[in-house]
Design a protein around this motif. Sequence first.
Motif, PDB file in Angstrom:
ATOM      1  N   SER A 117      29.623   3.116  15.507  1.00 31.25           N
ATOM      2  CA  SER A 117      30.750   4.150  15.393  1.00 31.25           C
ATOM      3  C   SER A 117      31.541   3.924  14.126  1.00 31.25           C
ATOM      4  O   SER A 117      32.196   4.943  14.346  1.00 31.25           O
ATOM      5  N   PHE A 118      31.221   3.656  13.256  1.00 29.77           N
ATOM      6  CA  PHE A 118      31.920   3.662  11.666  1.00 29.77           C
ATOM      7  C   PHE A 118      30.587   4.029  11.001  1.00 29.77           C
ATOM      8  O   PHE A 118      31.220   4.167  10.599  1.00 29.77           O
ATOM      9  N   VAL A 119      29.690   4.441  11.563  1.00 25.60           N
ATOM     10  CA  VAL A 119      28.805   5.525  10.391  1.00 25.60           C
ATOM     11  C   VAL A 119      28.844   7.437  10.663  1.00 25.60           C
ATOM     12  O   VAL A 119      28.217   7.274  11.535  1.00 25.60           O
ATOM     13  N   THR A 120      29.011   7.153   9.401  1.00 30.92           N
ATOM     14  CA  THR A 120      28.993   9.075   9.148  1.00 30.92           C
ATOM     15  C   THR A 120      28.699   9.182   7.812  1.00 30.92           C
ATOM     16  O   THR A 120      29.345   8.203   6.729  1.00 30.92           O
ATOM     17  N   GLY A 121      27.584  10.240   7.803  1.00 29.21           N
ATOM     18  CA  GLY A 121      27.840  10.767   6.659  1.00 29.21           C
ATOM     19  C   GLY A 121      26.600  10.016   4.921  1.00 29.21           C
ATOM     20  O   GLY A 121      27.209  10.022   3.986  1.00 29.21           O
ATOM     21  N   THR A 122      26.147   8.596   5.763  1.00 30.03           N
ATOM     22  CA  THR A 122      25.471   8.572   4.980  1.00 30.03           C
ATOM     23  C   THR A 122      23.543   8.525   5.419  1.00 30.03           C
ATOM     24  O   THR A 122      23.705   9.234   6.322  1.00 30.03           O
ATOM     25  N   GLU A 123      23.182   7.795   4.522  1.00 28.66           N
ATOM     26  CA  GLU A 123      21.206   8.142   4.467  1.00 28.66           C
ATOM     27  C   GLU A 123      20.547   6.902   5.107  1.00 28.66           C
ATOM     28  O   GLU A 123      21.067   5.827   4.314  1.00 28.66           O
ATOM     29  N   LEU A 124      20.182   6.429   6.159  1.00 32.26           N
ATOM     30  CA  LEU A 124      19.454   5.192   6.624  1.00 32.26           C
ATOM     31  C   LEU A 124      17.528   5.590   5.757  1.00 32.26           C
ATOM     32  O   LEU A 124      17.109   6.839   6.684  1.00 32.26           O
ATOM     33  N   VAL A 125      17.354   4.790   5.672  1.00 38.35           N
ATOM     34  CA  VAL A 125      15.823   5.055   4.837  1.00 38.35           C
ATOM     35  C   VAL A 125      14.943   3.917   5.437  1.00 38.35           C
ATOM     36  O   VAL A 125      15.576   3.228   5.179  1.00 38.35           O
ATOM     37  N   ILE A 126      13.999   4.864   5.607  1.00 36.98           N
ATOM     38  CA  ILE A 126      13.152   4.165   6.820  1.00 36.98           C
ATOM     39  C   ILE A 126      11.196   4.474   6.217  1.00 36.98           C
ATOM     40  O   ILE A 126      10.911   4.944   6.601  1.00 36.98           O
ATOM     41  N   ASP A 127      11.112   3.015   5.092  1.00 33.66           N
ATOM     42  CA  ASP A 127       9.558   3.842   4.066  1.00 33.66           C
ATOM     43  C   ASP A 127       8.917   2.449   3.582  1.00 33.66           C
ATOM     44  O   ASP A 127       8.703   3.037   2.441  1.00 33.66           O
ATOM     45  N   GLY A 128       9.701   1.398   4.222  1.00 34.85           N
ATOM     46  CA  GLY A 128       8.383   0.398   3.805  1.00 34.85           C
ATOM     47  C   GLY A 128       9.039   0.118   2.346  1.00 34.85           C
ATOM     48  O   GLY A 128       8.030  -0.385   1.426  1.00 34.85           O
ATOM     49  N   THR A 160       3.615   2.094  -1.456  1.00 31.86           N
ATOM     50  CA  THR A 160       4.826   1.458  -0.665  1.00 31.86           C
ATOM     51  C   THR A 160       4.798  -0.088  -0.600  1.00 31.86           C
ATOM     52  O   THR A 160       3.797  -1.552  -0.305  1.00 31.86           O
ATOM     53  N   PRO A 161       5.976  -1.035  -1.323  1.00 35.00           N
ATOM     54  CA  PRO A 161       5.794  -2.172  -1.346  1.00 35.00           C
ATOM     55  C   PRO A 161       5.069  -2.574  -0.146  1.00 35.00           C
ATOM     56  O   PRO A 161       4.812  -3.836  -0.097  1.00 35.00           O
ATOM     57  N   LEU A 162       5.850  -2.178   1.277  1.00 33.36           N
ATOM     58  CA  LEU A 162       5.804  -3.575   2.507  1.00 33.36           C
ATOM     59  C   LEU A 162       4.347  -2.677   2.596  1.00 33.36           C
ATOM     60  O   LEU A 162       2.849  -3.573   3.412  1.00 33.36           O
ATOM     61  N   ARG A 163       3.037  -2.652   1.535  1.00 30.44           N
ATOM     62  CA  ARG A 163       1.370  -2.165   1.595  1.00 30.44           C
ATOM     63  C   ARG A 163       1.258  -1.957   2.760  1.00 30.44           C
ATOM     64  O   ARG A 163      -0.091  -2.024   3.718  1.00 30.44           O
ATOM     65  N   ARG A 164       1.569  -0.794   3.948  1.00 29.75           N
ATOM     66  CA  ARG A 164       1.413  -0.314   4.952  1.00 29.75           C
ATOM     67  C   ARG A 164       2.184   1.090   4.599  1.00 29.75           C
ATOM     68  O   ARG A 164       2.856   0.811   4.498  1.00 29.75           O
ATOM     69  N   LEU A 165       1.473   1.489   6.305  1.00 30.06           N
ATOM     70  CA  LEU A 165       2.168   3.235   6.495  1.00 30.06           C
ATOM     71  C   LEU A 165       2.905   2.773   7.478  1.00 30.06           C
ATOM     72  O   LEU A 165       3.158   1.543   8.342  1.00 30.06           O
ATOM     73  N   GLY A 166       4.516   3.392   8.005  1.00 32.97           N
ATOM     74  CA  GLY A 166       4.554   2.990   9.122  1.00 32.97           C
ATOM     75  C   GLY A 166       4.336   3.750  10.874  1.00 32.97           C
ATOM     76  O   GLY A 166       3.835   4.354  10.408  1.00 32.97           O
ATOM     77  N   GLU A 167       5.212   3.604  11.171  1.00 32.88           N
ATOM     78  CA  GLU A 167       5.231   4.411  13.065  1.00 32.88           C
ATOM     79  C   GLU A 167       6.406   4.545  13.187  1.00 32.88           C
ATOM     80  O   GLU A 167       7.018   4.491  12.815  1.00 32.88           O
ATOM     81  N   PRO A 168       5.904   5.805  14.032  1.00 36.16           N
ATOM     82  CA  PRO A 168       6.785   7.096  14.943  1.00 36.16           C
ATOM     83  C   PRO A 168       7.852   6.273  15.231  1.00 36.16           C
ATOM     84  O   PRO A 168       9.858   6.491  15.178  1.00 36.16           O
ATOM     85  N   ILE A 169       7.659   4.926  15.839  1.00 36.74           N
ATOM     86  CA  ILE A 169       8.134   4.580  16.243  1.00 36.74           C
ATOM     87  C   ILE A 169       9.886   3.608  15.779  1.00 36.74           C
ATOM     88  O   ILE A 169      10.343   2.809  16.282  1.00 36.74           O
ATOM     89  N   GLU A 170       8.976   3.049  14.870  1.00 36.54           N
ATOM     90  CA  GLU A 170      10.286   2.359  13.668  1.00 36.54           C
ATOM     91  C   GLU A 170      10.809   3.319  13.775  1.00 36.54           C
ATOM     92  O   GLU A 170      12.186   2.830  12.956  1.00 36.54           O
ATOM     93  N   VAL A 171      11.005   4.935  13.072  1.00 38.38           N
ATOM     94  CA  VAL A 171      11.652   5.651  13.123  1.00 38.38           C
ATOM     95  C   VAL A 171      12.940   6.019  13.941  1.00 38.38           C
ATOM     96  O   VAL A 171      13.954   6.265  14.119  1.00 38.38           O
TER      97      VAL A 171
END
Length: 247
Positions: free
Chosen positions: A231-242, A207-218
């Motif tokens: 309100s204008f965001v649909t059909g897309t992906e939010l990646v939360i992966d460091g 992982t480039p950020l060199r740590r694991l994530g935390e559930p609260i960050e998701v």
Amino acid sequence: MRLKDKVAIVTGGAHGMGEAEARLFAKQGAAVVIADLLAKQGEAVAAEINAIQGRARYVATDVTSETDWQSLITETIAAYGRLDILVNNAGISGSAVGDPDGLDGWHKLLAVNAASVFLGTKHAAAAMIPNGRGSIVNISSIMGFVGGPESHPGYAASKGAVRLYTKAAAAKYGPSGIRVNSVHPGYMPPMLNATNAAGRASKIEATPLRRLGEPIEVAYGVLFLASDEASFVTGTELVIDGGYIAQ
């Protein structure tokens, strides 16, 4: 409060990322229905939310059962009068089924991780349409984008299905004012390979950020997509992966 007077269902809300999402939603003003098979944990989370002046209830739910979904939606509306948000968070990992080449495991992963998202979206959207708006957030994974020698093929297939089904649902329900997006977490507890020492070290190194994530960050990412801020965001992906899949 970013979800003031909203009503939300969070599947798998009794522990892990689902619990973090449920607690954050309640803190931000939503009435939260925790849908899970873990009754003791789900009831405890709901009780703790209610004890700090939030609004929550636990509903025993098998997310692979269409009958359970129908009952969940009915109970939610009976309790709170409406449904504004659904977070399809419930899921299992490849380690839960063992043999990567076993057909039974393949079917179970697709049922819990993908078919549940289809059922939840279908029934939640039907409840949201009369209100002319709503937000559905489907929790996928970085393995919905990439594979790897350690990933269970059924797990990757199920999470990839969630990613593309989300786009199809966004196109289908958009004219009714319903937004559908997916979130793709990277490595973090309570994932099994992120909790043992060897697994932690290898995942941190990858992982480039060199740590694991935390559930609260998701949870904060899910909060944004669930809120009117998106309100204008649909059909897309939010990646939360460091930065994992940026490589």
